[in-house]
Write an enzyme that holds these catalytic residues in place. Sequence first.
Site, mmCIF file in Angstrom:
data_model
loop_
_atom_site.group_PDB
_atom_site.id
_atom_site.type_symbol
_atom_site.label_atom_id
_atom_site.label_comp_id
_atom_site.label_asym_id
_atom_site.label_seq_id
_atom_site.Cartn_x
_atom_site.Cartn_y
_atom_site.Cartn_z
ATOM 1 N N ARG A 124 12.749 3.914 -7.405
ATOM 2 C CA ARG A 124 11.461 4.602 -7.397
ATOM 3 C C ARG A 124 10.507 4.003 -8.449
ATOM 4 O O ARG A 124 9.627 3.214 -8.126
ATOM 5 C CB ARG A 124 11.689 6.117 -7.626
ATOM 6 C CG ARG A 124 10.542 7.006 -7.194
ATOM 7 C CD ARG A 124 9.414 7.071 -8.158
ATOM 8 N NE ARG A 124 9.801 7.586 -9.473
ATOM 9 C CZ ARG A 124 9.032 7.535 -10.532
ATOM 10 N NH1 ARG A 124 7.829 6.984 -10.450
ATOM 11 N NH2 ARG A 124 9.436 8.006 -11.701
ATOM 12 N N ASP A 125 10.752 4.294 -9.721
ATOM 13 C CA ASP A 125 9.828 3.843 -10.770
ATOM 14 C C ASP A 125 9.836 2.323 -10.901
ATOM 15 O O ASP A 125 8.786 1.701 -11.127
ATOM 16 C CB ASP A 125 10.236 4.473 -12.110
ATOM 17 C CG ASP A 125 9.061 4.658 -13.049
ATOM 18 O OD1 ASP A 125 7.934 4.333 -12.660
ATOM 19 O OD2 ASP A 125 9.280 5.119 -14.187
ATOM 20 N N HIS B 68 12.686 10.131 -20.395
ATOM 21 C CA HIS B 68 12.370 8.999 -19.511
ATOM 22 C C HIS B 68 11.546 8.014 -20.340
ATOM 23 O O HIS B 68 10.431 8.334 -20.746
ATOM 24 C CB HIS B 68 11.570 9.562 -18.328
ATOM 25 C CG HIS B 68 11.005 8.549 -17.388
ATOM 26 N ND1 HIS B 68 11.505 8.376 -16.115
ATOM 27 C CD2 HIS B 68 9.977 7.677 -17.504
ATOM 28 C CE1 HIS B 68 10.792 7.437 -15.486
ATOM 29 N NE2 HIS B 68 9.862 7.004 -16.316
ATOM 30 N N CYS C 165 4.143 -1.336 -16.184
ATOM 31 C CA CYS C 165 3.300 -0.213 -16.573
ATOM 32 C C CYS C 165 1.906 -0.500 -16.020
ATOM 33 O O CYS C 165 1.310 -1.522 -16.360
ATOM 34 C CB CYS C 165 3.265 -0.085 -18.090
ATOM 35 S SG CYS C 165 2.145 1.196 -18.672
ATOM 36 N N ASN D 107 11.017 0.305 -17.098
ATOM 37 C CA ASN D 107 11.876 1.311 -17.725
ATOM 38 C C ASN D 107 12.904 0.619 -18.622
ATOM 39 O O ASN D 107 13.151 -0.576 -18.490
ATOM 40 C CB ASN D 107 12.654 2.088 -16.650
ATOM 41 C CG ASN D 107 11.749 2.786 -15.666
ATOM 42 O OD1 ASN D 107 11.473 2.254 -14.600
ATOM 43 N ND2 ASN D 107 11.288 3.960 -16.011
HETATM 44 ZN ZN ZN Z 1 8.130 5.977 -15.568
#
Ligand code: ZN
Length: 299
Positions: A15-16, A206, A239, A248
């Site tokens: 996902r991220d 997170h 980011c 991450n």
């Molecule tokens: Zn994130």
Amino acid sequence: MIGLLSLVICDVGPRDGLQNEAKILEPRVRAELIARLAAAGLPRIEAVSFVNPKLVPAMAGAEDVMARVDRRAGTAYSGLVLNEKGYERARTCRLDRVNYAFPVTDTFARRNQNTTVAEGIALSRRLVARAREDGLPITVTLSCSFGCPFEGPVPAARVLEVAEQVLQAAPDELVLADTIGVGVPRQVRELILGVRSLGDARAGAHFHNTRSTGIANALAALESGAELLDASVGGAGGCPFAPRATGNIATEDLVYLLQGEGIETGIDLHALIAISGWLGEQLGRELPSLVSKAGPFPA
Ligand code: ZN
């Protein structure tokens, strides 16, 4: 240390990680990533996100991805939702849990989700109530808890004020997210201890490794009693507010640290490193994880 027996590592790479990569992977490859992570022993995977595919093309076809996943016992499959429509879609996907995220600053809320913090809190309460009716465990994640790309530093007192209102609805977990990777351990301790003092919900964290504080922050969270840590295999992603930044914290870097600290995660480090290499090939770039480059020790 506190809370170690119940520590959960959630790989948010599908996902991220993928959401912030330049190359878009098709649902078949995303499902394969999820299957590989499950086989490596990940207790939880944030597999999909129910967002508008026009706004986030990399996350299109969440239903297709989940239909392709060969579910493994021992792994919980989670989906991210940002609104009620997303929750409706998540309900049709046989997920084990959902994660509702909203930011703690109004400027980010308006620009990223076209909402406000107050509306985010109100929706968190509605979704927690609905999830309880549906028998679906729910996590609430507070984005920008360590800093906002538009408003700058965010005082801990403000984050904890939002957390307190969310926790009145009694979600299973409350996660503090360093969405733009600016946090340091001092903030982590203050926020995690603060959330734990507010009630019984499990506290989670997170982190993005944007400024190389991610692993230090993870350890500070753990030592402050966090029971859930998000990470992404290979450290995939980036980011959106720092174009050259990393993603991450890498799951294999985190697992290496935890093993050295004597914390058993049940995750196969060698398998993770292999997945990291495979994912780098799929994405056509070398991923930022350091343990994947250097290898485990002793080898
Ligand atoms: Zn994130």
